[in-house]
Design a protein around this motif. Structure first.
Motif, PDB file in Angstrom:
ATOM      1  N   VAL A  57       1.528  -1.071  -0.237  1.00 35.81           N
ATOM      2  CA  VAL A  57      -0.046   0.187   0.279  1.00 35.81           C
ATOM      3  C   VAL A  57       0.958   1.440   0.514  1.00 35.81           C
ATOM      4  O   VAL A  57       2.130   1.373   0.630  1.00 35.81           O
ATOM      5  CB  VAL A  57      -0.986  -0.111   1.242  1.00 35.81           C
ATOM      6  N   ALA A  58       0.893   1.744  -0.869  1.00 36.35           N
ATOM      7  CA  ALA A  58       1.272   3.132  -1.631  1.00 36.35           C
ATOM      8  C   ALA A  58       0.241   4.600  -0.725  1.00 36.35           C
ATOM      9  O   ALA A  58      -1.048   4.076  -0.810  1.00 36.35           O
ATOM     10  CB  ALA A  58       1.791   3.414  -2.696  1.00 36.35           C
ATOM     11  N   CYS A  59       0.770   5.474  -0.605  1.00 39.80           N
ATOM     12  CA  CYS A  59      -0.011   6.943   0.371  1.00 39.80           C
ATOM     13  C   CYS A  59       0.183   8.070  -0.791  1.00 39.80           C
ATOM     14  O   CYS A  59       1.291   8.336  -1.490  1.00 39.80           O
ATOM     15  CB  CYS A  59      -0.141   6.798   1.144  1.00 39.80           C
ATOM     16  N   GLU A  60      -1.255   8.345  -1.147  1.00 42.35           N
ATOM     17  CA  GLU A  60      -0.787   9.906  -2.238  1.00 42.35           C
ATOM     18  C   GLU A  60      -2.106  10.887  -1.479  1.00 42.35           C
ATOM     19  O   GLU A  60      -2.783  10.627  -0.966  1.00 42.35           O
ATOM     20  CB  GLU A  60      -1.558   9.676  -3.448  1.00 42.35           C
ATOM     21  N   THR A  61      -1.475  11.912  -1.593  1.00 34.93           N
ATOM     22  CA  THR A  61      -1.316  13.820  -1.035  1.00 34.93           C
ATOM     23  C   THR A  61      -2.832  13.800  -1.874  1.00 34.93           C
ATOM     24  O   THR A  61      -2.016  14.195  -3.303  1.00 34.93           O
ATOM     25  CB  THR A  61      -0.131  13.885  -0.586  1.00 34.93           C
ATOM     26  N   ILE A  62      -4.140  14.423  -1.834  1.00 29.48           N
ATOM     27  CA  ILE A  62      -4.453  14.628  -2.621  1.00 29.48           C
ATOM     28  C   ILE A  62      -4.559  16.006  -2.822  1.00 29.48           C
ATOM     29  O   ILE A  62      -5.513  16.499  -1.410  1.00 29.48           O
ATOM     30  CB  ILE A  62      -5.814  13.615  -2.800  1.00 29.48           C
ATOM     31  N   THR A  63      -5.449  17.002  -3.200  1.00 32.11           N
ATOM     32  CA  THR A  63      -6.035  17.846  -2.863  1.00 32.11           C
ATOM     33  C   THR A  63      -7.724  17.733  -3.719  1.00 32.11           C
ATOM     34  O   THR A  63      -8.571  19.315  -3.500  1.00 32.11           O
ATOM     35  CB  THR A  63      -5.227  19.542  -4.535  1.00 32.11           C
ATOM     36  N   LYS A  64      -7.688  17.309  -4.462  1.00 33.14           N
ATOM     37  CA  LYS A  64      -9.515  16.968  -4.697  1.00 33.14           C
ATOM     38  C   LYS A  64     -10.015  15.804  -5.024  1.00 33.14           C
ATOM     39  O   LYS A  64      -8.872  14.473  -5.199  1.00 33.14           O
ATOM     40  CB  LYS A  64      -9.359  17.737  -6.301  1.00 33.14           C
ATOM     41  N   VAL A  65     -10.826  15.233  -4.408  1.00 31.80           N
ATOM     42  CA  VAL A  65     -11.321  13.860  -4.420  1.00 31.80           C
ATOM     43  C   VAL A  65     -12.775  13.628  -4.907  1.00 31.80           C
ATOM     44  O   VAL A  65     -12.449  12.420  -4.993  1.00 31.80           O
ATOM     45  CB  VAL A  65     -11.471  13.333  -2.631  1.00 31.80           C
ATOM     46  N   VAL A  66     -13.795  14.251  -5.360  1.00 28.97           N
ATOM     47  CA  VAL A  66     -14.650  14.151  -5.962  1.00 28.97           C
ATOM     48  C   VAL A  66     -14.284  14.133  -8.027  1.00 28.97           C
ATOM     49  O   VAL A  66     -13.823  15.323  -8.267  1.00 28.97           O
ATOM     50  CB  VAL A  66     -15.392  15.178  -6.000  1.00 28.97           C
ATOM     51  N   THR A  67     -14.871  13.325  -7.965  1.00 24.27           N
ATOM     52  CA  THR A  67     -14.900  12.462  -9.785  1.00 24.27           C
ATOM     53  C   THR A  67     -15.972  13.500 -10.448  1.00 24.27           C
ATOM     54  O   THR A  67     -16.701  12.630  -9.874  1.00 24.27           O
ATOM     55  CB  THR A  67     -14.379  11.635  -9.757  1.00 24.27           C
ATOM     56  N   ARG A  68     -16.165  13.996 -11.620  1.00 26.83           N
ATOM     57  CA  ARG A  68     -17.269  14.803 -11.981  1.00 26.83           C
ATOM     58  C   ARG A  68     -17.891  13.208 -12.903  1.00 26.83           C
ATOM     59  O   ARG A  68     -16.378  13.453 -13.699  1.00 26.83           O
ATOM     60  CB  ARG A  68     -16.835  15.708 -12.510  1.00 26.83           C
ATOM     61  N   ASN A  69     -18.906  12.830 -13.425  1.00 31.80           N
ATOM     62  CA  ASN A  69     -19.203  11.737 -14.333  1.00 31.80           C
ATOM     63  C   ASN A  69     -20.265  12.760 -15.363  1.00 31.80           C
ATOM     64  O   ASN A  69     -21.585  13.103 -14.916  1.00 31.80           O
ATOM     65  CB  ASN A  69     -19.606  10.622 -13.906  1.00 31.80           C
ATOM     66  N   THR A  70     -20.109  12.090 -16.657  1.00 36.74           N
ATOM     67  CA  THR A  70     -21.660  13.228 -17.134  1.00 36.74           C
ATOM     68  C   THR A  70     -21.782  11.766 -18.511  1.00 36.74           C
ATOM     69  O   THR A  70     -22.511  11.774 -19.320  1.00 36.74           O
ATOM     70  CB  THR A  70     -20.823  13.904 -18.625  1.00 36.74           C
ATOM     71  N   SER A  71     -21.618  10.489 -18.082  1.00 44.31           N
ATOM     72  CA  SER A  71     -21.880   9.265 -19.166  1.00 44.31           C
ATOM     73  C   SER A  71     -23.845   9.504 -18.595  1.00 44.31           C
ATOM     74  O   SER A  71     -23.761   9.532 -17.261  1.00 44.31           O
ATOM     75  CB  SER A  71     -21.704   7.823 -18.393  1.00 44.31           C
TER      76      SER A  71
END
Length: 367
Positions: A57-71
């Motif tokens: 398990v590696a870790c990443e620091t994120i600034t944005k977590v919500v992904t938008r979807n248009t399907s």
């Protein structure tokens, strides 16, 4: 040994089954410049000596977590994933190709080299506090499972739920993990306010087949128990009989719905097997290894439902297929839902309760 990926479709293929894993090879991602290939050096390793692949398990620091979807064929426009990759190891998982974007294999890497997002809750809170944000249902578990085994110690999903609870934000969760029972305290309160919708995925009632297809997922009986415990807590829960694999598990559709209803489910859904990109080869390798007598039948049915191809990616077709078998599956599902009193759609979640809680330093209202 390395070869140019443009001219060689190499992979790291291990002899026999990798204990506790769904895939048996590590086919390189489609964006890689080179491919790895294991070459027999004459010392042949017996099948029972295939090394155990431990989870990294590696870790990443994120600034944005919500992904938008248009399907257009998906009911939600935003989603969140606390983890990349999934330790459950479901061989049929349509999310496997997403690991290729990380320079990792959709095969064994997808289920053994995971990436956690420990600051997901903080990133989510920042996004929800933006003046321009407008609440709609946030989907979780639509790509990788938030309640996979590493969540027990990481508790990232628990922290995300705490944020959603404070902001009175609606959430829809799909999982195979019984660990969701840990969060009944939060989910029960949110469900009572019509802010949470839950679904538990049950793909088969055959414990042996389940262990072969989805090696680190709780057993079918354990997932039915999860439905029961959620229902006992007053949480409306839906069973997701997905994916239904034609020629292998589709005959179980009615039994799955009935058992789930007996456990307390009030809704149901189903999706046919999807084999995008690298998933097709991985799944066919699994068929040949684990259920060789059914391989030809399964892939024949799959192709009949997708216009002669392993997968038809068109919106509106990719999750249900078309033709005789697809139509029959849909009619059977509708008839079973009617017979067992299951609804295809749970009541809509509320978005009007969304509120941004005060934080230290905020100017308080005088009224």
């Amino acid at each position: 040994m390395e070869k140019n990926a443009a001219t060689a479709k190499g992979s790291e293929r291990l002899t026999g089954r990798v204990r506790g894993r769904g895939a048996s090879e590590n086919k390189v991602g489609r964006f890689e410049a080179v491919a790895r290939e294991v070459v027999d050096d004459g010392w042949g390793i017996p099948d029972d000596e295939v090394p155990l692949r431990r989870t990294q398990v590696a870790c990443e620091t994120i600034t944005k977590v919500v992904t938008r979807n248009t399907s257009p064929d998906i009911s939600f426009d935003r989603s969140l994933n606390p983890y990349r990759g999934c330790e459950h190891g479901c061989i049929y998982c349509f999310a496997r190709p997403s690991h290729a974007y990380l320079g990792l294999s959709p095969g064994l890497d997808f289920e053994t080299r995971l990436i956690a997002r420990p600051n997901a809750a903080e990133a989510l809170e920042r996004e929800l506090r933006r003046p321009s944000y407008r609440a709609q249902v946030l989907a979780i578990g639509t790509n990788t499972d938030a309640y996979q085994p590493i969540e027990k110690d990481r508790r990232i999903m628990r922290a995300v739920l705490a944020v959603l609870q404070r902001f009175r934000h609606p959430v829809a969760i799909v999982t195979k993990g019984s660990l969701i029972e840990r969060d009944i305290d939060i989910l029960g309160e949110m469900a009572a306010a019509k802010l949470a919708s839950l679904a538990v995925s049950v793909t088969t009632l055959d414990a042996k087949l389940s262990r072969q297809m989805e090696p680190r997922v709780p057993s079918p009986a354990r997932r039915l128990k999860t439905i029961e415990r959620l229902a006992e807590a007053g949480i409306p829960v839906r069973v997701s009989a997905s994916p239904m694999i034609p020629g292998l598990t589709d005959h179980e559709l009615e039994a799955i719905l009935q058992q789930a209803r007996n456990a307390g489910a009030v809704g149901a859904s189903t999706i046919s097997l999807r084999l995008p990109r690298e998933v097709s080869e991985l799944f066919q390798d699994w068929l040949a290894r684990e259920v060789p007598g059914s391989a030809e039948k399964v892939m024949g049915r799959v192709r009949q439902m997708h216009g002669g191809r392993d997968y038809d990616p068109r919106f509106g077709h990719r999750m249900r297929g078309e033709g005789v078998h697809a139509d029959l599956m849909r009619r059977r599902f509708e008839a079973a839902c009617k017979r067992f009193g299951l609804t295809e759609h749970l009541p809509s979640l509320r978005t009007d309760l969304f509120t941004v809680p005060a934080q230290a330093g905020d100017q308080l209202s005088l009224f």
